[in-house]
Design an enzyme around this catalytic site. Structure first.
Site, PDB file in Angstrom:
ATOM      1  N   GLU A  68      11.019  -8.433 -13.136  1.00  0.00           N
ATOM      2  CA  GLU A  68       9.812  -8.402 -12.635  1.00  0.00           C
ATOM      3  C   GLU A  68       8.952  -7.038 -12.371  1.00  0.00           C
ATOM      4  O   GLU A  68       9.705  -6.424 -11.755  1.00  0.00           O
ATOM      5  CB  GLU A  68       9.649  -9.238 -11.272  1.00  0.00           C
ATOM      6  CG  GLU A  68       8.290  -9.323 -10.632  1.00  0.00           C
ATOM      7  CD  GLU A  68       8.232 -10.478  -9.718  1.00  0.00           C
ATOM      8  OE1 GLU A  68       7.219 -10.407  -8.905  1.00  0.00           O
ATOM      9  OE2 GLU A  68       9.158 -11.415  -9.599  1.00  0.00           O
ATOM     10  N   ASP A 120       9.300   4.560 -11.314  1.00  0.00           N
ATOM     11  CA  ASP A 120       8.068   3.957 -12.155  1.00  0.00           C
ATOM     12  C   ASP A 120       8.541   2.801 -13.259  1.00  0.00           C
ATOM     13  O   ASP A 120       9.364   3.100 -13.967  1.00  0.00           O
ATOM     14  CB  ASP A 120       7.652   5.161 -12.828  1.00  0.00           C
ATOM     15  CG  ASP A 120       6.689   5.262 -14.056  1.00  0.00           C
ATOM     16  OD1 ASP A 120       5.981   4.163 -14.035  1.00  0.00           O
ATOM     17  OD2 ASP A 120       6.681   6.213 -14.857  1.00  0.00           O
ATOM     18  N   ASP A 143      -2.683  -5.110  -9.616  1.00  0.00           N
ATOM     19  CA  ASP A 143      -3.785  -4.470  -9.349  1.00  0.00           C
ATOM     20  C   ASP A 143      -4.893  -4.708 -10.352  1.00  0.00           C
ATOM     21  O   ASP A 143      -4.911  -4.425 -11.481  1.00  0.00           O
ATOM     22  CB  ASP A 143      -3.682  -2.937  -9.188  1.00  0.00           C
ATOM     23  CG  ASP A 143      -4.781  -2.278  -8.416  1.00  0.00           C
ATOM     24  OD1 ASP A 143      -6.099  -2.713  -8.784  1.00  0.00           O
ATOM     25  OD2 ASP A 143      -4.479  -1.191  -7.579  1.00  0.00           O
ATOM     26  N   LYS A 147     -13.348  -2.855 -10.249  1.00  0.00           N
ATOM     27  CA  LYS A 147     -14.730  -2.100 -10.763  1.00  0.00           C
ATOM     28  C   LYS A 147     -14.815  -1.930 -12.490  1.00  0.00           C
ATOM     29  O   LYS A 147     -13.659  -1.514 -12.834  1.00  0.00           O
ATOM     30  CB  LYS A 147     -15.035  -0.889 -10.084  1.00  0.00           C
ATOM     31  CG  LYS A 147     -15.204  -1.273  -8.642  1.00  0.00           C
ATOM     32  CD  LYS A 147     -15.506   0.312  -7.790  1.00  0.00           C
ATOM     33  CE  LYS A 147     -15.884   0.068  -6.560  1.00  0.00           C
ATOM     34  NZ  LYS A 147     -16.075   1.484  -5.826  1.00  0.00           N
ATOM     35  N   ASP A 179      -5.262 -13.589  -9.581  1.00  0.00           N
ATOM     36  CA  ASP A 179      -6.149 -14.385  -8.873  1.00  0.00           C
ATOM     37  C   ASP A 179      -7.853 -13.722  -8.879  1.00  0.00           C
ATOM     38  O   ASP A 179      -8.443 -13.778  -8.181  1.00  0.00           O
ATOM     39  CB  ASP A 179      -5.909 -14.271  -7.282  1.00  0.00           C
ATOM     40  CG  ASP A 179      -5.640 -12.925  -6.579  1.00  0.00           C
ATOM     41  OD1 ASP A 179      -5.839 -11.855  -7.290  1.00  0.00           O
ATOM     42  OD2 ASP A 179      -5.657 -12.703  -5.321  1.00  0.00           O
ATOM     43  N   THR A 216       2.791 -18.408  -2.934  1.00  0.00           N
ATOM     44  CA  THR A 216       2.758 -17.206  -1.685  1.00  0.00           C
ATOM     45  C   THR A 216       2.005 -17.937  -0.672  1.00  0.00           C
ATOM     46  O   THR A 216       0.992 -18.608  -0.895  1.00  0.00           O
ATOM     47  CB  THR A 216       2.502 -15.961  -2.144  1.00  0.00           C
ATOM     48  OG1 THR A 216       1.215 -15.995  -2.675  1.00  0.00           O
ATOM     49  CG2 THR A 216       3.308 -15.346  -3.370  1.00  0.00           C
ATOM     50  N   LYS A 217       2.145 -17.300   0.527  1.00  0.00           N
ATOM     51  CA  LYS A 217       1.273 -17.620   1.602  1.00  0.00           C
ATOM     52  C   LYS A 217      -0.125 -17.388   1.307  1.00  0.00           C
ATOM     53  O   LYS A 217      -1.042 -17.912   1.390  1.00  0.00           O
ATOM     54  CB  LYS A 217       1.720 -16.916   2.949  1.00  0.00           C
ATOM     55  CG  LYS A 217       3.055 -17.670   3.395  1.00  0.00           C
ATOM     56  CD  LYS A 217       3.465 -17.045   4.867  1.00  0.00           C
ATOM     57  CE  LYS A 217       4.626 -17.675   5.433  1.00  0.00           C
ATOM     58  NZ  LYS A 217       5.083 -17.056   6.805  1.00  0.00           N
ATOM     59  N   PHE A 218      -0.249 -16.076   0.740  1.00  0.00           N
ATOM     60  CA  PHE A 218      -1.502 -15.419   0.332  1.00  0.00           C
ATOM     61  C   PHE A 218      -2.183 -16.429  -0.567  1.00  0.00           C
ATOM     62  O   PHE A 218      -3.562 -16.780  -0.479  1.00  0.00           O
ATOM     63  CB  PHE A 218      -1.277 -13.801  -0.162  1.00  0.00           C
ATOM     64  CG  PHE A 218      -2.627 -13.376  -0.980  1.00  0.00           C
ATOM     65  CD1 PHE A 218      -3.558 -13.041  -0.181  1.00  0.00           C
ATOM     66  CD2 PHE A 218      -2.871 -13.690  -2.202  1.00  0.00           C
ATOM     67  CE1 PHE A 218      -4.664 -12.233  -0.694  1.00  0.00           C
ATOM     68  CE2 PHE A 218      -3.949 -12.979  -2.769  1.00  0.00           C
ATOM     69  CZ  PHE A 218      -4.711 -12.486  -2.099  1.00  0.00           C
ATOM     70  N   GLU A 219      -1.437 -16.862  -1.611  1.00  0.00           N
ATOM     71  CA  GLU A 219      -2.048 -17.653  -2.800  1.00  0.00           C
ATOM     72  C   GLU A 219      -2.437 -19.031  -2.114  1.00  0.00           C
ATOM     73  O   GLU A 219      -3.554 -19.546  -2.421  1.00  0.00           O
ATOM     74  CB  GLU A 219      -0.841 -17.800  -3.767  1.00  0.00           C
ATOM     75  CG  GLU A 219      -1.353 -18.403  -5.091  1.00  0.00           C
ATOM     76  CD  GLU A 219      -0.242 -18.508  -6.086  1.00  0.00           C
ATOM     77  OE1 GLU A 219      -0.521 -19.465  -7.075  1.00  0.00           O
ATOM     78  OE2 GLU A 219       0.658 -18.006  -5.905  1.00  0.00           O
TER      79      GLU A 219
END
Length: 238
Positions: A68, A120, A143, A147, A179, A216-219
């Site tokens: 991952e 890295d 990320d 923009k 997302d 995930t909680k965010f998802e």
């Protein structure tokens, strides 16, 4: 997740140069995270070397290896490793508190099938992983560089697809999730012309979230607000 060193392209998609969009991020560790590093790095950590690592020597078995890229705080990676003891997992993350948090959880659970890099990702992929050795590469919520003028900084580019194809075994899978719908579309455009891959989605560009990828909680919060998440899975066929 944190972004990684990747390539920069112009608006026509022509390769320009490699870009390091971060340096290793030390951050401020909690006492627990620092203790986890001090006590368990020798068990769970992998010190970067430009030589390819020996999975069997590291894990003591020949089980399939999942890698991952950018595991954040590591909660879902630990959950996956716990749920699949028949597989080995390697995580790469540049944010040191995230690595510390992941070590702490993995150590508490006594996991033996997980190893972590604080390095890295591109250097690890290019130098430390043997060609054709991975069963799966995971890239979850990279990320988005939302923009338009920053889209060239997105990790998913033609060069990335080829880099992953080289280290996947035939039949191995590149599994991505985002997302950001625009990034999902960008991923499908890149992968549609990437040689040696087959989209595992049937009748769509995207697959349903597989059970092995934890929600995930965010998802979940995003789902509750009506936000979408797109999973993409491509199998190496050549």
């Amino acid at each position: 997740m944190s972004d990684v060193t990747t390539a920069e392209y112009n608006e026509d998609g022509k390769y320009l140069r490699k870009v390091r969009s971060f340096v290793l991020r030390e951050g401020r560790l909690t006492k627990g995270q620092q203790a986890a590093f001090d006590q368990h790095w020798h068990q769970l950590g992998l010190d970067y070397s430009a030589e390819a690592i020996d999975f069997e020597a590291i894990f003591g078995n020949s089980n399939p290896v999942v890698l991952e890229i950018g595991f954040g705080m590591g909660k879902s990676l630990v959950e996956m490793a716990k749920a699949a003891p028949e597989k080995n997992f390697i995580g790469i993350e540049v944010h040191k508190p995230g690595v510390g948090a992941c070590i702490m959880e993995a150590a508490e659970l006594g996991l033996t099938n997980l190893r972590l890099y604080h390095h890295d990702a591109i250097e690890v992929l290019d130098n430390a992983i043997k060609p054709g050795s991975l069963s799966c590469v995971q890239l979850f919520f990279p990320d988005p560089w939302h923009k338009k003028r920053h889209h060239k900084r997105r990790i998913v580019q033609a060069e990335f697809a080829e880099r992953i194809r080289k280290i996947l075994a035939v039949g191995g899978v590149l599994h991505m999730a985002t997302d950001w719908e625009n990034y999902a579309e960008h991923m499908t455009e890149v992968m549609a012309v990437a040689p040696g891959y087959e989209n595992l989605a049937k009748g769509s560009d995207y697959v349903e979230r597989p059970q092995h990828r934890p929600l995930t909680k965010f998802e979940q919060r995003g789902h509750n607000l009506g936000h979408g998440v797109w999973d993409l899975m491509y199998q190496k066929v050549d």
